[in-house]
Design a protein around this motif. Structure first.
Motif, mmCIF file in Angstrom:
data_model
loop_
_atom_site.group_PDB
_atom_site.id
_atom_site.type_symbol
_atom_site.label_atom_id
_atom_site.label_comp_id
_atom_site.label_asym_id
_atom_site.label_seq_id
_atom_site.Cartn_x
_atom_site.Cartn_y
_atom_site.Cartn_z
ATOM 1 N N LYS A 28 -1.084 10.502 4.424
ATOM 2 C CA LYS A 28 -0.673 9.330 3.646
ATOM 3 C C LYS A 28 0.173 8.386 4.498
ATOM 4 O O LYS A 28 0.079 7.160 4.351
ATOM 5 C CB LYS A 28 0.101 9.768 2.406
ATOM 6 N N SER A 32 -0.882 4.534 5.325
ATOM 7 C CA SER A 32 0.032 3.448 4.981
ATOM 8 C C SER A 32 0.408 2.595 6.185
ATOM 9 O O SER A 32 0.416 1.366 6.113
ATOM 10 C CB SER A 32 1.288 4.018 4.330
ATOM 11 N N SER A 103 -6.493 3.801 8.165
ATOM 12 C CA SER A 103 -5.367 3.122 7.522
ATOM 13 C C SER A 103 -5.914 2.289 6.369
ATOM 14 O O SER A 103 -7.103 1.936 6.337
ATOM 15 C CB SER A 103 -4.640 2.220 8.521
ATOM 16 N N LYS A 104 -5.059 1.995 5.434
ATOM 17 C CA LYS A 104 -5.491 1.186 4.294
ATOM 18 C C LYS A 104 -5.989 -0.174 4.756
ATOM 19 O O LYS A 104 -6.961 -0.722 4.218
ATOM 20 C CB LYS A 104 -4.340 1.031 3.307
#
Length: 434
Positions: A28, A32, A103-104
């Motif tokens: 996570k 992010s 990554s987002k």
């Protein structure tokens, strides 16, 4: 050699449950930040999980728990001090989770590129829908939900269905469920409450040169579908009229004529209205002007007016404008008639009057809808929460009346001025010179 080392590392970490939780936090963090940085909070870990991580890190569980967090850089540094040296944290996590780390931001860019590519494919596959696809490329707010659907697995089937339905639009009037049955084999496949139906309406709206969000209210939707010869409801959608004549080209409709001769009221459903293309008042024109037609929304007032003036050319919409009412009024306006509209002095009635005026312009006259008429209606019904609906009307043609209603805090109704309406109709020759 590296493959063997990585397999050994996976075996070690997957046998210890604490690392599943820890590696999820690491993943996570990467999603992010787009890199490995920061720390993982340890407050939610069990004592057993803390002990497993502490053994790997070469420190006591008590000391690790007191710190309360684990730096990702510390973990990667420790990884290089073990027999798994040479394996990066990135490689370890990709292998552990069995899928690439993204990554987002990177994922968003990939999805965006995929959507653009998918739209280009649809443009080639369905050239008849090119104006719609071009509009989607504008990325206006009303298209965002469609962009989100572009990567859905079944969206290609939806596009094929849209193309098939658009190519199959009828040349003559067809009832909407029967059209849906003919195209899809399911009369409910294009129901407007379903996602596919909403997609269909957006397509039709744009292809009819519409801009911005497609219509959402029932009658606006019905009007849009009617442009494509699609009829949603032709029986329950009706309007009442008295003393009007209808024609199919130059052929006078005998039922309308008989009703006018007998001064009978007719409830006209869309089923019958679409059979005529011209409507006029039954009264003879005077001084070179088409006689006026009077429009009310209340059935009780409509009947009271006809009781007093049986030969008046009257239309009753029965509340909010339905497609049948608008269709009839459009024909009357096209024939050159001036339309006098009288409604209630409440937020809904004033909004209807404003809409009526906007639609018919100079041919629309507001009838007994002044501030004096509002007070004459003896308003007594408190508006309550409905008062807020008046705000959008304050800058309209009826803004002063809306302000008076707001200040009074009470609504007035047509029934309160019915004697004034009757008096006007009895003297309607002066209106016919408008």
């Amino acid at each position: 050699m590296m493959s063997t080392k990585l397999d050994e590392a996976l075996l070690y970490f997957k046998r210890r449950k604490g690392f599943e939780v820890l590696f999820l936090l690491f993943r996570k963090k990467y999603e992010s930040l787009g890199r490995f940085g920061g720390s993982a909070e340890l407050s939610s870990f069990t004592d057993g999980e803390i002990e497993e991580i502490a053994v790997f890190m070469g420190e006591s569980p008590h000391h690790l728990m007191r710190k309360g967090k684990l730096l990702l850089s510390s973990f990667e540094h420790r990884l290089q001090q073990t027999r798994y040296a040479g394996i990066t944290l990135y490689e370890l996590l990709e292998a552990y989770w069995g899928k690439p780390l993204r990554s987002k931001k990177a994922l968003k860019l990939e999805q965006e590129a995929a959507r653009v590519e998918r739209l280009e494919t649809y443009k080639m596959l369905h050239p008849d829908l090119l104006p719609w696809f071009t509009y989607l490329e504008s990325r206006t707010s009303d298209t965002h939900w469609i962009w989100r659907l572009l990567l859905e697995p079944d969206f290609a089937d939806e596009m094929s269905m849209m193309a098939l339905a658009f190519a199959g639009l009828p040349a003559r009037m067809e009832r909407y469920p029967l059209f849906s049955q003919r195209i899809t084999g399911n009369p409910h496949a294009l129901d407007l409450s379903e996602p596919r139906g909403k997609l269909w309406i957006h397509l039709l709206h744009v292809m009819a040169d519409g801009q911005g969000p497609p219509p959402s209210k029932a009658e606006a939707l019905n009007e849009l579908l009617l442009k494509y010869n699609l009829l949603r409801d032709d029986i329950q959608n009706f309007v009442s009229q008295a003393n009007l004549l209808a024609y199919d080209d130059e052929c006078e409709h005998p039922v309308w004529r008989a009703a006018a001769d007998e001064q009978c009221v007719m409830n006209m459903p869309m089923r019958e209205l679409i059979k005529v293309n011209r409507v006029t008042a039954a009264a003879a024109a005077g001084a070179g002007h088409a006689p006026s037609v009077y429009v009310v929304e209340n059935s009780g007032v409509f009947s009271a007016l006809l009781d007093a003036v049986p030969d008046a050319s009257l239309v009753c919409t029965h509340g909010q404008f339905k497609l049948a009412g608008l269709y009839l009024l459009d024909l009357l306006a096209k024939a050159g008639h001036t339309l006098f509209y009288s409604g209630d002095f409440d937020p809904e009635g004033l909004a209807m009057a404003v809409r009526f005026k906007e639609r018919y312009g100079e041919q629309a006259q507001l009838w007994r809808m002044s501030i004096d008429d509002f007070h004459a209606s003896s308003p007594v019904v408190e508006l309550g929460d409905r008062e807020s609906k008046l705000h959008s009307l304050l800058d309209s043609e009826l803004g002063k009346v809306a302000q008076a209603v707001k200040e009074t805090g009470r609504a007035g109704y047509q029934e309160g001025i019915v004697t004034l309406l009757i008096e006007d109709l009895r003297n309607r020759r002066m209106f016919n010179n408008v």
